[in-house]
Enzyme design. Structure first.
Site, mmCIF file in Angstrom:
data_model
loop_
_atom_site.group_PDB
_atom_site.id
_atom_site.type_symbol
_atom_site.label_atom_id
_atom_site.label_comp_id
_atom_site.label_asym_id
_atom_site.label_seq_id
_atom_site.Cartn_x
_atom_site.Cartn_y
_atom_site.Cartn_z
ATOM 1 N N ASP A 48 0.760 -1.274 -0.074
ATOM 2 C CA ASP A 48 0.124 0.087 -0.098
ATOM 3 C C ASP A 48 0.945 1.197 0.077
ATOM 4 O O ASP A 48 0.526 2.129 0.828
ATOM 5 C CB ASP A 48 -1.001 0.122 1.073
ATOM 6 N N ASP B 12 -4.689 -0.776 -1.693
ATOM 7 C CA ASP B 12 -5.741 -0.939 -1.043
ATOM 8 C C ASP B 12 -6.708 -0.298 -2.329
ATOM 9 O O ASP B 12 -6.334 0.893 -2.729
ATOM 10 C CB ASP B 12 -5.710 0.027 0.158
ATOM 11 N N HIS C 268 -10.676 0.166 -2.579
ATOM 12 C CA HIS C 268 -11.880 0.201 -2.231
ATOM 13 C C HIS C 268 -12.988 0.904 -3.307
ATOM 14 O O HIS C 268 -12.690 2.020 -3.685
ATOM 15 C CB HIS C 268 -12.136 1.131 -0.950
ATOM 16 N N HIS D 94 -10.662 6.621 1.481
ATOM 17 C CA HIS D 94 -9.321 6.470 1.243
ATOM 18 C C HIS D 94 -9.420 5.506 0.049
ATOM 19 O O HIS D 94 -10.137 4.500 0.157
ATOM 20 C CB HIS D 94 -8.675 6.126 2.349
ATOM 21 N N LYS E 18 -6.760 -5.444 -3.016
ATOM 22 C CA LYS E 18 -7.356 -5.601 -1.895
ATOM 23 C C LYS E 18 -8.305 -4.673 -1.211
ATOM 24 O O LYS E 18 -8.325 -3.540 -1.513
ATOM 25 C CB LYS E 18 -6.273 -6.026 -0.457
ATOM 26 N N CYS F 238 -1.837 -2.676 7.724
ATOM 27 C CA CYS F 238 -1.620 -3.454 6.608
ATOM 28 C C CYS F 238 -0.672 -4.363 6.547
ATOM 29 O O CYS F 238 -0.285 -5.468 5.975
ATOM 30 C CB CYS F 238 -1.868 -2.810 5.233
HETATM 31 C C1 VGL Z 1 -4.934 0.584 5.752
HETATM 32 C C2 VGL Z 1 -6.303 1.297 7.096
HETATM 33 C C3 VGL Z 1 -7.478 1.195 6.376
HETATM 34 C C4 VGL Z 1 -3.179 0.215 5.573
HETATM 35 C C5 VGL Z 1 -5.415 0.406 4.756
HETATM 36 O O1 VGL Z 1 -2.871 0.133 4.485
HETATM 37 O O2 VGL Z 1 -2.375 0.108 6.372
HETATM 38 N N1 VGL Z 1 -5.082 0.993 6.992
HETATM 39 N N2 VGL Z 1 -6.862 0.840 5.023
HETATM 40 ZN ZN ZN Z 2 -8.392 0.697 3.500
#
Ligand code: VGL
Ligand code: ZN
Length: 205
Positions: free
Chosen positions: A9, A47, A49, A81, A106, A151
């Site tokens: 990420d 990430d 979404h 996000h 993901k 993550c």
């Molecule tokens: C993450 C919170 C929500 C991360 C992703 O990449 O650590 N943290 N989504």
């Molecule tokens: Zn996330």
């Protein structure tokens, strides 16, 4: 058997100024760039979404940072996000992304969060990361990225549970630190689970 570098990420929304900014999140980019040429296999997770994702405070009318129970699992309420195709979901500028052979997405299920690069938080579905690693005969992985306390941690713990020989390159990660020291606590948990914690100057392939 071979080794891979896994970038977790490394996305704009986790850099300073991003929607879910990780303090110093951008500082890992030059460290990662220096590591990329050392590996035959580089894989990134993103990430990714859909709008209105169940982990978003806005989708649940909850304050950011609060906790809810989602399908029986504790869920932190995050700001919106890493929306699919958005600028916030792009790699942080300056990352030498041409080294990345495969990107694993993901958090795509609208109803379930996914901290780990391997499984969603309810362990209902795999992302494809394990199959990809096995198909390349990779048994050893080095993990870097954001965020140490979410993550990165869950990716490393799942890697151990899947019997990968797992390293965390500590200076190539940063934590959200909602509570001070969350990153150090996460590193202690990873170490206790069998993750080898190293510095980037100790990567010796
Ligand atoms: C993450 C919170 C929500 C991360 C992703 O990449 O650590 N943290 N989504
Ligand atoms: Zn996330």
């Amino acid at each position: 058997m071979s080794k891979a570098l896994i970038l977790v990420d490394v996305q704009n929304d986790f850099a300073p100024g991003g929607a879910l900014a990780v303090p110093e999140g951008d500082r890992i980019v030059p460290v990662i760039n220096s590591l990329l040429p050392l590996f035959d296999h580089v894989i990134a997770t993103k990430d990714w979404h859909p709008k209105g994702h169940a982990s978003f405070a806005s989708a649940n009318n909850q304050p950011i940072g609060s906790m809810i129970t989602l399908n029986g699992f504790e869920q932190v309420m995050w700001p919106d996000h890493c929306i699919q195709e958005s600028h916030g979901a792009d790699f942080i500028p300056g990352l030498n992304s041409e080294f990345i052979a495969q990107t694993i997405y993901k958090g795509t299920n609208p109803n379930i969060d996914s901290y780990s690069g391997f499984f969603d938080n309810q362990r209902l579905q795999q992302t494809g990361l394990e199959d990809y690693l096995r198909s390349c005969d990779i048994d050893t992985i080095y993990i870097v990225g954001l965020a140490t306390d979410y993550c990165v941690k869950f990716t490393a713990l799942d890697a151990i549970s899947l019997n990968f020989n797992t390293y965390l390159i500590k200076d190539a990660c940063r934590g959200v630190n909602m509570q001070p020291g969350d990153d150090e606590q996460a590193i202690a948990e990873m170490h206790a689970a069998g993750v080898k914690i190293i510095h980037s100057n100790e990567v010796n392939l």
